[in-house]
Design a protein around this motif. Sequence first.
Motif, short mmCIF file in Angstrom:
data_model
loop_
_atom_site.label_atom_id
_atom_site.label_comp_id
_atom_site.label_asym_id
_atom_site.label_seq_id
_atom_site.Cartn_x
_atom_site.Cartn_y
_atom_site.Cartn_z
N PRO A 38 0.81 -1.22 0.00
CA PRO A 38 0.00 0.00 0.00
C PRO A 38 0.84 1.27 0.00
O PRO A 38 2.05 1.26 0.32
N ALA A 39 0.17 2.38 -0.31
CA ALA A 39 0.83 3.69 -0.31
C ALA A 39 1.32 4.08 1.08
O ALA A 39 2.21 4.92 1.21
N THR A 40 0.75 3.50 2.12
CA THR A 40 1.16 3.83 3.49
C THR A 40 2.59 3.37 3.81
O THR A 40 3.14 3.79 4.83
N ASP A 41 3.20 2.54 2.94
CA ASP A 41 4.61 2.21 3.15
C ASP A 41 5.47 3.46 3.18
O ASP A 41 6.55 3.47 3.79
N PHE A 42 5.02 4.51 2.52
CA PHE A 42 5.77 5.77 2.45
C PHE A 42 5.45 6.72 3.61
O PHE A 42 5.91 7.88 3.59
N ASP A 43 4.67 6.28 4.61
CA ASP A 43 4.20 7.20 5.65
C ASP A 43 5.29 8.11 6.22
O ASP A 43 5.15 9.34 6.22
N PRO A 44 6.39 7.57 6.77
CA PRO A 44 7.35 8.47 7.42
C PRO A 44 8.06 9.38 6.42
O PRO A 44 8.36 10.54 6.73
N PRO A 248 14.12 5.19 6.36
CA PRO A 248 13.21 6.25 5.90
C PRO A 248 13.82 7.65 5.98
O PRO A 248 13.62 8.47 5.08
N ASP A 249 14.56 7.96 7.04
CA ASP A 249 15.13 9.30 7.18
C ASP A 249 16.18 9.57 6.10
O ASP A 249 16.23 10.66 5.53
N PHE A 250 17.00 8.58 5.83
CA PHE A 250 18.03 8.73 4.80
C PHE A 250 17.39 8.96 3.44
O PHE A 250 17.80 9.85 2.68
N ILE A 251 16.37 8.17 3.12
CA ILE A 251 15.71 8.29 1.81
C ILE A 251 15.04 9.66 1.68
O ILE A 251 15.17 10.33 0.65
#
Length: 268
Positions: A38-44, A248-251
């Motif tokens: 789902p799109a929520t994988d990108f939440d952070p 997530p922070d690095f990306i």
Amino acid sequence: MSATVSAEMITRGAEATLEVLKQGEGPLVVMLPSLGRPATDFDPIARIVAERGYTVLRPQPRGIGRSRSSAPYKDLHDCAADIATVIEAFGGGPAFVAGHAFGNRVTRMLATDRPDLISGISIIAANVGIAPSGPKMRAAIRASANADLPDDERLEALRFAFFAPGNDPTGWLKDWYPEVLAAQRHAGDQTPRSEDYAGGTGPLLYLQPDTDPLAHVEDAEIFKRELGDRVTVVVIPHASHAALPEQPDFIAAQLLSFMERSHPARAA
């Protein structure tokens, strides 16, 4: 800037109705998830980018959330047309589009089919090889998504296909959509990889996990040699094919840094 998430419905003719998660205000950034995810994988990541002055749009693939279709995807061009409809519904862009794993192929297809909508793209954990992934890897991906299997078996598959040694895969025991996975796999298999390979002609940020068994560092280097200076390769440390939950922070930081040049945020 507010990072509050709203859900908006966009219709693409008779083909599909798409739920789009929207947050922030500013230039458009579109984020596309991996196979059967789902799109929520990108939440952070979406939260960080939205708070830095962007409108982040995350269309749910058909069959996830409230996204629906009368028919499965025909091919990658069909997948990309859904995203083009979303960008047009929010003003026509240009948008910066980031695609993770399978979403990277949709991103590259969109940049090829509709360059008028794109300011640049990022491909994350992108298997850019002309050959599809092998049968052992495909079996591990199916096992990862199969909630009928014991958790131990699924965790083994997740570690093999998606997570670097020492990274915790348990969060990815949930939020799999096997029917969506199968439909997206079919769409990808119907499209020669040469058609989406180059990802248009604009700026491209290639975020390559350092221990990805599907997308290798040497493949990223070959891709850059073939396409030249329009491609920037950055290796994601201590990450595998899942990438998003691992770093997530690095990306987010790499996306923001790259967009400063090709797709700057609106001034406060």
